[in-house]
Design an enzyme around this catalytic site. Structure first.
Site, short mmCIF file in Angstrom:
data_model
loop_
_atom_site.label_atom_id
_atom_site.label_comp_id
_atom_site.label_asym_id
_atom_site.label_seq_id
_atom_site.Cartn_x
_atom_site.Cartn_y
_atom_site.Cartn_z
N LYS A 88 -0.53 4.85 4.53
CA LYS A 88 -1.40 3.91 5.24
C LYS A 88 -0.86 3.67 6.64
O LYS A 88 0.34 3.45 6.83
CB LYS A 88 -1.52 2.59 4.48
CG LYS A 88 -2.55 1.64 5.08
CD LYS A 88 -2.85 0.49 4.14
CE LYS A 88 -3.86 -0.48 4.73
NZ LYS A 88 -5.15 0.17 5.02
N HIS A 111 0.83 -1.20 0.00
CA HIS A 111 0.00 0.00 0.00
C HIS A 111 0.87 1.25 0.00
O HIS A 111 2.08 1.19 0.24
CB HIS A 111 -0.92 0.03 1.23
CG HIS A 111 -2.12 -0.85 1.10
ND1 HIS A 111 -2.10 -2.19 1.43
CD2 HIS A 111 -3.37 -0.60 0.64
CE1 HIS A 111 -3.29 -2.72 1.21
NE2 HIS A 111 -4.09 -1.78 0.73
#
Length: 242
Positions: free
Chosen positions: A135, A131
């Site tokens: 995040k 990600h």
């Protein structure tokens, strides 16, 4: 047209949801960010979509129950207490909670469950997710969803079999464990691969999210599906009829 209210409208997902609502033929009733009055929003919409934060979940559920409106929860990083709150709210309203609103990921979880069930413990399972650098939780909600699907396919408990990262002298891999690895960097919307590894062969099931629009579309589809449902706790596979 359904009037959709968005909780967490200032975040990346909230903005993607606002952009997608009209394109899917629905009406944006409004949105609230951190510190906003969710009760007011709940009073003017037909369904809520929550992509805010775990700390806000209890208040959001209270507002949805008071207004008698269903709610789709896509917030990740939830703990056992949050799931207890969701179970309690589901006695009064329809609630759909998921670690990922993508229709593709929903189908992937179904395939992972089937593969784990049919291949058995001779095949090791490792889940790798990537990600963007912003995040804040790991493993991702999607990785945990896929891990739960694998554990369910084996008839096992994920909490008892999960291995979250390895460092140092860890010893050999224990039979039946499900490993997680998290990569963070750049602007990656989301990549997940479930590896099934056996002697002399490997199987990989993957999903790549190219932008957050897919999660927004899936969340709106879930909200549309939830509109006429009785109180209860629902899942994304039910939206696809799985």
């Amino acid at each position: 047209m359904a009037r959709i209210g968005i909780i967490g409208n200032m975040g990346r997902m909230g903005q993607a949801l606002q952009a997608a609502v009209a394109g899917m033929g629905e009406d944006l009733a409004g949105g609230v960010g951190r510190g906003g009055d969710v009760a007011v929003l709940a009073g003017v919409c037909d369904v809520l979509i929550d992509f805010s934060s775990p700390s806000a979940l209890e208040g959001n559920l209270d507002a949805a129950m008071a207004a008698g409106v269903p709610i789709v929860i896509g917030t990740t990083g939830l703990e056992e207490r949050h799931h207890w709150l969701i179970d309690s709210a589901a006695e009064t309203i329809a609630v759909l909670q998921t670690g990922n609103t993508s229709l593709g990921v929903t189908l992937l979880a179904h395939l992972v469950r089937e593969a784990a069930s049919r291949l058995g413990e001779d095949w090791d399972i490792e889940i790798v997710e990537t990600h963007h650098r912003m995040k804040v939780d790991a493993p991702s909600g999607t990785a945990l969803l896929l891990g739960a699907a694998a554990a369910q396919g084996r008839g096992a408990d994920l909490g008892e079999n999960a291995v979250r990262g390895r460092d140092g002298i860890t010893g050999k891999r224990e039979v039946g464990t499900i490993g997680f690895a998290a990569l963070r960097g750049g602007t990656v919307a989301g990549e997940h691969t479930v590896h099934f590894l056996a002697d002399d062969e490997r199987l990989a099931l993957s999903h790549i999210a190219e932008n957050r629009g897919i999660f927004a579309k899936g969340a709106i589809k879930a909200a549309q599906w939830l509109l006429d449902k009785q109180p209860g706790r629902y899942t994304m596979p039910e939206v696809l009829g799985l």
